[in-house]
Each structure stands twice: as structure tokens, then as C-alpha cells.
Design an enzyme around this catalytic site. Sequence first.
Site: not given
Ligand code: AMP
Length: 333
Positions: A114, A198, A201
Site C-alpha cells: 500500500k 487480486k 476496489k
Molecule cells: P477490505 O475491503 O480491504 O477491508 O477487505 C474486507 C474483507 O474482504 C477482508 O476480509 C479481505 O480479506 C476480503 N477481500 C478483499 N479483497 C478480496 C479478494 N479479491 N478475494 C478474497 N477476499 C477479499
Amino acid sequence: MSKKIFSGVQPTGNLHLGNYLGAIKNFVDLNNDNQNECIFCVVDLHAITVKQDKDQLKNNIRETTATFIASGIDSSKSIIFNQSKVHAHAEGSWILSCMAPMGWLNRMTQFKEKAGKDKEKASVGLYIYPILMASDILLYDATHVPVGEDQKQHLELTRDIAQKFNKDFDCEDFLRVPEPLIKKDFSRIMSLKDGLKKMSKSDPSDLSRINLTDTKDQIINKIKKAKTDSFPLPNEEHKLKDRPEAENLLGIYSSVLNQTLDKTLDEFGGKNFSDLKSQLAEVLSSKISPISDEIKKLINDQNYLDKVLAEGANKANEIAGKKIKEMKKIIGF
Ligand code: AMP
Ligand code: TRP
């Protein structure tokens, strides 16, 4: 055995299929098991580790809350709240920052990703982000933490910090050492435009992801445009090696339908990507569009969302407030 579940999602907008299949879908299953006590947190303090627009942040907190509810988390069974409403998170984070050696934080790969090339310009908050996450989890004596695979390292750090605190202050078992709950299969959903990246967002291309607010037509269009390779689909898992796009689309299909990859390979082995894409568009739109419709409906009911968050914060405050009080006593305050 009854489990105490804690997990968090950042309110940074654009929640997508990766968040849903990697995390939120598991939250719903855990919420539906009456044996579990579940706490789901909209981690707004984590969100400000990178610059946020004030109005957008406010909307995103409500949108993430709406996404939890629209996906099937029942706010009368589980606690849903936003982190900044419960002071103990920030306070616990400071205390744990004073226990955690910098060497442990220097190993965190998410910070490196990041912060990018210019580490000097990244916020200190981004660097100590995993300590705030440890505080979130440890304040609730969580036994299990459902997350996507990318959060595994942060959970290992949480475990190390808990053990160090217990040892440093000679208070065995005071901080509960939590277990990660990471799905074995398809725990990483990849970009629709590049099977090696991956789904995220922050990807500039909206075609790389299915947003949970996408309409049926948008979903169909994105699947149609998803990257493929030029071979028919295989019928055995080992033949997916070096075929990341095939693996990702077959994985998404299996995960949405809760079926094994083997079953999906049986269904599509020898067929073309176009067959998979048309089926996938159908199962995805029938799963995601109702969630999307419900999110849009809930977002228009701000009073309801704010009430859910306020009630959740009251309950969370009760638990975390008690724990931080004990923690301060142990330290000598
Ligand atoms: P975040 O939006 O970064 O706070 O992520 C929220 C949750 O979504 C966390 O548990 C991440 O591990 C999961 N997550 C985010 N992106 C992915 C992805 N591409 N594949 C699987 N899990 C994801
Ligand atoms: N760091 C997590 C992510 O980016 C979000 C998070 C914050 C979290 N606090 C948590 C997840 C506590 C589980 C438990 O996805």
C-alpha cells in the site's frame, strides 16, 4: 462449540465480489449459526489511514452497513457498529503499539504494497494499521476471525501481540489468542481483467470487478468482457496451472454455488469459455442483483442504518469498555 466471531470491513466504497465471497458470505453463514456470537465492524478508523473525502466517508460507512444487512447479516442477532464510535479501539491500539516491536511491523507485506515506492510519504497510521486491527479483535475476546487470505499475516501478528502482552504482564490468557477463519478454496478472487491480480476496489478499471451495487446488465457485460485464454476448459484441476483466468472464473462459479471445483470441472470440461461465461453471468446476477437492490433500498433509509449503528455501538461499548478497563489496570494505570 460456540464461537465468538469478530471481523471488520473498511468503508472505502466499491465493495465487490472478492469482499463478498472472501469475507461477507462467511459472515452471513456464521451469523446464521445460532451457536455463535458475532460482531461485525465497519472499520472507519482504518479507512483514514489513507486520505478520505469527508462526505464520501460518511456515505461509505452507511453503504458498508447496508451491504452487511443486504447480504443477510441480521442486526438483531449480530452486533453491527462502526469503530470510531467505540473509544476503546483507539485506546487499545495505543497500548498495544507500545508492546509491539517495530521489527514485527516491518515484516507486514500489506504496508509495503500500500505504501508503494515512496514509503516516507505513507502515513504512520498506515504503518500501525495492523495494531489497530489487533486491538479490534482482542477487545472482544474473539475466538475466530473470518477474513480473506490477504489478512492472514495481520492475524498472525494479532496472535503474537496477544501472547506478548500476556507474557509481559504475567497475565496468562487475559488476551485471547484468536484463530483465523480463512476459506480453503477460492479465498482469493482475482481481477476479471488479469487473473494474476487480486480483485480490488482500488483497481482503476471498473471492468476488473463485480461491484455489489452493479445492476444485472452491468454484471452480464463485465462477465462477457472478462479476460480468457484461447483453449477449451479443462476437466481436471492440475490442468488449470498457468491458466489463471480459467481458474478464477471456474472458482467464482463454484464459490457462488457452494460447490466443489471438481463438480464445476465436470460440468464445463471440454467446453468453451463462452459456455462458462453465460452460465456464470446467470448465477452471478441471480445472486448479486437482489443484494444490490436491497443495498440501494437501505441506503435511502439513513435513519434505519444510523439506528442499527447506534444500537450496535452501545452493545460494543459495553464489551470493549470493560476489557480496556481491565487492560489499563493490568498495566498500572
Ligand atoms: P477490505 O475491503 O480491504 O477491508 O477487505 C474486507 C474483507 O474482504 C477482508 O476480509 C479481505 O480479506 C476480503 N477481500 C478483499 N479483497 C478480496 C479478494 N479479491 N478475494 C478474497 N477476499 C477479499
Ligand atoms: N484489515 C482488514 C482488511 O483490510 C479489516 C479489519 C480491520 C479487520 N479490523 C479487523 C478484519 C478485525 C478482521 C478483524 O480487510
